[in-house]
Design a protein around this motif. Structure first.
Motif, PDB file in Angstrom:
ATOM      1  N   GLN A 252      76.141  16.349 -54.487  1.00 44.64           N
ATOM      2  CA  GLN A 252      75.689  17.319 -53.484  1.00 44.64           C
ATOM      3  C   GLN A 252      76.868  18.101 -52.903  1.00 44.64           C
ATOM      4  O   GLN A 252      76.828  19.335 -52.832  1.00 44.64           O
ATOM      5  CB  GLN A 252      74.934  16.603 -52.360  1.00 44.64           C
ATOM      6  N   GLU A 253      77.892  17.386 -52.508  1.00 40.99           N
ATOM      7  CA  GLU A 253      79.046  18.043 -51.881  1.00 40.99           C
ATOM      8  C   GLU A 253      79.678  19.060 -52.841  1.00 40.99           C
ATOM      9  O   GLU A 253      79.946  20.207 -52.474  1.00 40.99           O
ATOM     10  CB  GLU A 253      80.059  16.959 -51.509  1.00 40.99           C
ATOM     11  N   SER A 254      79.875  18.634 -54.094  1.00 44.69           N
ATOM     12  CA  SER A 254      80.514  19.539 -55.060  1.00 44.69           C
ATOM     13  C   SER A 254      79.607  20.716 -55.386  1.00 44.69           C
ATOM     14  O   SER A 254      80.068  21.855 -55.479  1.00 44.69           O
ATOM     15  CB  SER A 254      80.836  18.798 -56.360  1.00 44.69           C
ATOM     16  N   ALA A 255      78.301  20.448 -55.575  1.00 44.81           N
ATOM     17  CA  ALA A 255      77.383  21.526 -55.975  1.00 44.81           C
ATOM     18  C   ALA A 255      77.266  22.578 -54.877  1.00 44.81           C
ATOM     19  O   ALA A 255      77.219  23.781 -55.163  1.00 44.81           O
ATOM     20  CB  ALA A 255      76.011  20.953 -56.328  1.00 44.81           C
ATOM     21  N   MET A 256      77.249  22.151 -53.632  1.00 41.60           N
ATOM     22  CA  MET A 256      77.202  23.100 -52.510  1.00 41.60           C
ATOM     23  C   MET A 256      78.409  24.044 -52.576  1.00 41.60           C
ATOM     24  O   MET A 256      78.283  25.256 -52.422  1.00 41.60           O
ATOM     25  CB  MET A 256      77.264  22.347 -51.182  1.00 41.60           C
ATOM     26  N   THR A 257      79.585  23.461 -52.806  1.00 41.25           N
ATOM     27  CA  THR A 257      80.815  24.252 -52.855  1.00 41.25           C
ATOM     28  C   THR A 257      80.793  25.192 -54.059  1.00 41.25           C
ATOM     29  O   THR A 257      81.128  26.373 -53.944  1.00 41.25           O
ATOM     30  CB  THR A 257      82.037  23.291 -52.969  1.00 41.25           C
ATOM     31  N   VAL A 258      80.380  24.655 -55.224  1.00 41.88           N
ATOM     32  CA  VAL A 258      80.367  25.466 -56.448  1.00 41.88           C
ATOM     33  C   VAL A 258      79.317  26.582 -56.330  1.00 41.88           C
ATOM     34  O   VAL A 258      79.570  27.731 -56.731  1.00 41.88           O
ATOM     35  CB  VAL A 258      80.109  24.580 -57.690  1.00 41.88           C
ATOM     36  N   ALA A 259      78.147  26.272 -55.742  1.00 40.93           N
ATOM     37  CA  ALA A 259      77.076  27.282 -55.616  1.00 40.93           C
ATOM     38  C   ALA A 259      77.553  28.441 -54.729  1.00 40.93           C
ATOM     39  O   ALA A 259      77.346  29.615 -55.049  1.00 40.93           O
ATOM     40  CB  ALA A 259      75.810  26.645 -55.056  1.00 40.93           C
ATOM     41  N   ALA A 260      78.209  28.101 -53.612  1.00 36.65           N
ATOM     42  CA  ALA A 260      78.703  29.155 -52.709  1.00 36.65           C
ATOM     43  C   ALA A 260      79.780  29.988 -53.415  1.00 36.65           C
ATOM     44  O   ALA A 260      79.825  31.220 -53.288  1.00 36.65           O
ATOM     45  CB  ALA A 260      79.265  28.530 -51.438  1.00 36.65           C
ATOM     46  N   PHE A 261      80.630  29.325 -54.197  1.00 37.24           N
ATOM     47  CA  PHE A 261      81.671  30.031 -54.957  1.00 37.24           C
ATOM     48  C   PHE A 261      81.030  31.007 -55.950  1.00 37.24           C
ATOM     49  O   PHE A 261      81.425  32.179 -56.046  1.00 37.24           O
ATOM     50  CB  PHE A 261      82.545  28.990 -55.693  1.00 37.24           C
ATOM     51  N   LEU A 262      80.004  30.525 -56.683  1.00 39.88           N
ATOM     52  CA  LEU A 262      79.351  31.397 -57.678  1.00 39.88           C
ATOM     53  C   LEU A 262      78.696  32.593 -56.998  1.00 39.88           C
ATOM     54  O   LEU A 262      78.724  33.710 -57.519  1.00 39.88           O
ATOM     55  CB  LEU A 262      78.305  30.595 -58.470  1.00 39.88           C
ATOM     56  N   GLU A 263      78.111  32.342 -55.821  1.00 36.46           N
ATOM     57  CA  GLU A 263      77.414  33.435 -55.132  1.00 36.46           C
ATOM     58  C   GLU A 263      78.382  34.550 -54.729  1.00 36.46           C
ATOM     59  O   GLU A 263      77.979  35.712 -54.626  1.00 36.46           O
ATOM     60  CB  GLU A 263      76.670  32.896 -53.910  1.00 36.46           C
ATOM     61  N   SER A 264      79.633  34.193 -54.530  1.00 35.12           N
ATOM     62  CA  SER A 264      80.592  35.231 -54.117  1.00 35.12           C
ATOM     63  C   SER A 264      81.371  35.798 -55.316  1.00 35.12           C
ATOM     64  O   SER A 264      82.271  36.614 -55.139  1.00 35.12           O
ATOM     65  CB  SER A 264      81.577  34.633 -53.102  1.00 35.12           C
ATOM     66  N   HIS A 265      81.053  35.337 -56.533  1.00 37.48           N
ATOM     67  CA  HIS A 265      81.834  35.768 -57.697  1.00 37.48           C
ATOM     68  C   HIS A 265      81.351  37.127 -58.217  1.00 37.48           C
ATOM     69  O   HIS A 265      80.148  37.320 -58.429  1.00 37.48           O
ATOM     70  CB  HIS A 265      81.732  34.719 -58.815  1.00 37.48           C
ATOM     71  N   PRO A 266      82.282  38.078 -58.434  1.00 43.45           N
ATOM     72  CA  PRO A 266      81.861  39.429 -58.869  1.00 43.45           C
ATOM     73  C   PRO A 266      81.147  39.456 -60.223  1.00 43.45           C
ATOM     74  O   PRO A 266      80.407  40.398 -60.508  1.00 43.45           O
ATOM     75  CB  PRO A 266      83.178  40.205 -58.937  1.00 43.45           C
ATOM     76  N   LYS A 267      81.366  38.444 -61.070  1.00 44.90           N
ATOM     77  CA  LYS A 267      80.713  38.454 -62.394  1.00 44.90           C
ATOM     78  C   LYS A 267      79.361  37.741 -62.371  1.00 44.90           C
ATOM     79  O   LYS A 267      78.772  37.486 -63.428  1.00 44.90           O
ATOM     80  CB  LYS A 267      81.613  37.755 -63.432  1.00 44.90           C
ATOM     81  N   GLN A 288      61.168  19.496 -46.461  1.00 42.17           N
ATOM     82  CA  GLN A 288      60.780  18.340 -47.266  1.00 42.17           C
ATOM     83  C   GLN A 288      61.890  17.698 -48.100  1.00 42.17           C
ATOM     84  O   GLN A 288      61.650  16.660 -48.705  1.00 42.17           O
ATOM     85  CB  GLN A 288      59.545  18.671 -48.126  1.00 42.17           C
ATOM     86  N   LEU A 289      63.085  18.296 -48.097  1.00 36.83           N
ATOM     87  CA  LEU A 289      64.198  17.681 -48.831  1.00 36.83           C
ATOM     88  C   LEU A 289      65.210  17.097 -47.842  1.00 36.83           C
ATOM     89  O   LEU A 289      65.534  17.736 -46.845  1.00 36.83           O
ATOM     90  CB  LEU A 289      64.919  18.731 -49.685  1.00 36.83           C
ATOM     91  N   ALA A 290      65.738  15.916 -48.170  1.00 35.44           N
ATOM     92  CA  ALA A 290      66.763  15.318 -47.314  1.00 35.44           C
ATOM     93  C   ALA A 290      68.159  15.605 -47.846  1.00 35.44           C
ATOM     94  O   ALA A 290      69.157  15.183 -47.256  1.00 35.44           O
ATOM     95  CB  ALA A 290      66.529  13.823 -47.217  1.00 35.44           C
ATOM     96  N   GLY A 291      68.238  16.307 -48.981  1.00 37.49           N
ATOM     97  CA  GLY A 291      69.538  16.626 -49.558  1.00 37.49           C
ATOM     98  C   GLY A 291      69.348  17.459 -50.810  1.00 37.49           C
ATOM     99  O   GLY A 291      68.216  17.712 -51.232  1.00 37.49           O
ATOM    100  N   TYR A 292      70.473  17.865 -51.401  1.00 40.82           N
ATOM    101  CA  TYR A 292      70.441  18.729 -52.590  1.00 40.82           C
ATOM    102  C   TYR A 292      71.262  18.058 -53.678  1.00 40.82           C
ATOM    103  O   TYR A 292      72.209  17.332 -53.389  1.00 40.82           O
ATOM    104  CB  TYR A 292      71.022  20.094 -52.247  1.00 40.82           C
ATOM    105  N   THR A 293      70.927  18.330 -54.910  1.00 41.46           N
ATOM    106  CA  THR A 293      71.607  17.605 -55.978  1.00 41.46           C
ATOM    107  C   THR A 293      72.526  18.549 -56.767  1.00 41.46           C
ATOM    108  O   THR A 293      72.947  19.579 -56.243  1.00 41.46           O
ATOM    109  CB  THR A 293      70.583  16.845 -56.842  1.00 41.46           C
ATOM    110  N   GLY A 294      72.845  18.200 -58.010  1.00 41.79           N
ATOM    111  CA  GLY A 294      73.937  18.878 -58.696  1.00 41.79           C
ATOM    112  C   GLY A 294      73.557  19.986 -59.664  1.00 41.79           C
ATOM    113  O   GLY A 294      74.423  20.482 -60.373  1.00 41.79           O
ATOM    114  N   LEU A 295      72.281  20.361 -59.720  1.00 44.82           N
ATOM    115  CA  LEU A 295      71.891  21.432 -60.655  1.00 44.82           C
ATOM    116  C   LEU A 295      71.953  22.787 -59.960  1.00 44.82           C
ATOM    117  O   LEU A 295      71.413  22.949 -58.868  1.00 44.82           O
ATOM    118  CB  LEU A 295      70.462  21.218 -61.156  1.00 44.82           C
ATOM    119  N   ILE A 296      72.572  23.746 -60.623  1.00 44.48           N
ATOM    120  CA  ILE A 296      72.678  25.119 -60.108  1.00 44.48           C
ATOM    121  C   ILE A 296      72.374  26.054 -61.279  1.00 44.48           C
ATOM    122  O   ILE A 296      72.827  25.799 -62.400  1.00 44.48           O
ATOM    123  CB  ILE A 296      74.118  25.438 -59.641  1.00 44.48           C
ATOM    124  N   SER A 297      71.627  27.108 -61.035  1.00 44.54           N
ATOM    125  CA  SER A 297      71.433  28.113 -62.083  1.00 44.54           C
ATOM    126  C   SER A 297      71.994  29.447 -61.596  1.00 44.54           C
ATOM    127  O   SER A 297      71.995  29.714 -60.392  1.00 44.54           O
ATOM    128  CB  SER A 297      69.949  28.268 -62.420  1.00 44.54           C
TER     129      SER A 297
END
Ligand SMILES: Cc1ncc(COP(=O)(O)O)c(C=O)c1O
Length: 376
Positions: A252-267, A288-297
């Protein structure tokens, strides 16, 4: 018991197993009973090693009982067969796992079972397609490509009022981050091949629900189709479950960081991650969710071939369709997808999905950055 203690200790019975800190693998087909009946007969019906995993997962999902299967699809097909009969109707969300949709739409058609696919976004949409012979609402929330969600409380209330069963694939969230039975959903299924096992070394599945339903399934759908979990698989699943809470925290911790990074990426054109406010299900997820997991699209800003060419340039993401293990993965699920496939599944054109593993988030972001920067 907290979820952490369920994972580490529920089912421990040291005196039963000569003090062994890890219970043994009962790697046997038969249990004899000449002098004493120990309550076991044959591993296709029950097995002491598998039972410990079943007790842990039932407790994690807040259900009365669970049964383990040789695969997630074994559990999904058994769960569906529990609810349907000849000439009945099922409503299924279109974002559900492909083979589950295929089982409903093509395999069961031979037995007169009909299925209607819906987006699952509103009750009105479901209400419009429900028929007098509708027996099951098949849900997957969040789904595994775009993380589409259904309002579990609303759907459970709707189905209960009409005597329709509800079965949900909860693999994405794991029993740590979502417990659908709480809202009145009847039955939960997991592929144990993902986070529950967590080490990409088993294929397995679990169904959780009422004790009555699970007892019937043990003797009917599981015993007759025969897709029971093997004791060695159960032992590996138990090993995976012991570390589930710490692994999920890290994913969860890593995916949150990676998702935010991807959202700000120009490509990158668009990111799908339920933990980001930009996700259409963000508000519902917070309920309804108590947390988020490691899948990002995400959809890279590039043509199909350029996206395909980028994938081998990644050093830490292997190319493959599974997820939920220690390793990071990438799959080009929406690249080159037909208009029809995109419409019927909701997967956008150009979508790639990553499974964020247990490597450092900084390492993964640097890897994604160098590969994305090779896009024209
Ligand atoms: C969301 C989801 N459900 C179910 C399954 C099926 O699980 P298994 O591969 O263990 O049969 C998968 C497998 O990829 C999945 O992604």
């Amino acid at each position: 018991m907290s979820k952490e203690e369920i994972c580490t200790h529920l089912g421990d019975d040291y005196d039963r197993y000569l003090g062994a800190i890890v219970p043994p693998i009962f790697q046997n087909s038969l249990f004899t009973r000449k002098t004493q009946n120990h309550g076991y007969v044959y591993t296709r019906i029950s097995n002491p090693t598998t039972e410990i995993a079943e007790r842990k997962i039932a407790a994690l999902e807040e259900g009365e009982a669970a049964r383990c299967f040789s695969s997630g699809m074994g559990a999904i097909s058994a769960g569906i067969m529990y609810w349907v009969a000849q000439n009945t109707h099922v409503v299924c969300v279109k974002s559900a796992y492909g083979p589950a949709r295929e089982f409903l739409s093509s395999y069961l058609a031979a037995f007169g079972v009909e299925v209607t696919f819906v987006s699952g976004e509103s009750l009105e949409e479901i209400e419009q397609v429900v028929r007098p012979n509708t027996k099951l609402l098949y849900l997957e929330s969040p789904s595994s490509h775009i993380f589409a969600m259904q309002d579990l409380q609303a759907v459970a209330d709707f189905a209960r009022a009409r005597g329709i069963g509800t079965l949900i694939d909860n693999t994405w969230a794991t029993p740590l981050y979502q417990n659908p039975l709480r809202y009145g959903i009847d039955m939960v299924v997991h592929s144990a091949s993902k986070y529950l096992g967590g080490h990409s070394d088993i294929i397995g599945g679990v169904l959780i629900g009422s004790a009555e339903a699970m007892e019937r399934i043990a003797y009917k759908e599981r015993a007759l189709f025969g897709s029971v979990m093997d004791p060695h698989q159960s032992w590996l699943l138990l090993r995976g479950l012991r570390t589930l809470p710490v692994r999920m925290k890290q994913h969860q911790e890593s995916a949150m960081t990676v998702a935010a990074f991807l959202e700000s990426h120009p490509k990158v054109e668009r990111v799908f991650y339920p933990g980001l406010p930009s996700h259409p299900g963000y508000e519902l997820g917070r309920k309804q969710l108590a947390g988020y997991t490691g899948l990002i699209s995400f959809v890279p800003r590039a043509e199909d071939q350029a996206i395909r060419d980028m994938i081998p340039k990644l050093r830490y993401f292997e190319h493959g369709p599974s997820w939920g293990g220690f390793e990071s993965l990438i799959v080009d699920v929406g690249v080159g997808i037909s208009e029809e496939a995109s419409r019927s599944t909701g997967i956008p054109h150009g979508l790639v999905r990553i499974s964020v593993g247990l490597e450092r988030a900084e390492t993964l972001m640097a890897d994604l950055d160098q590969a994305l920067n090779t896009l024209p």
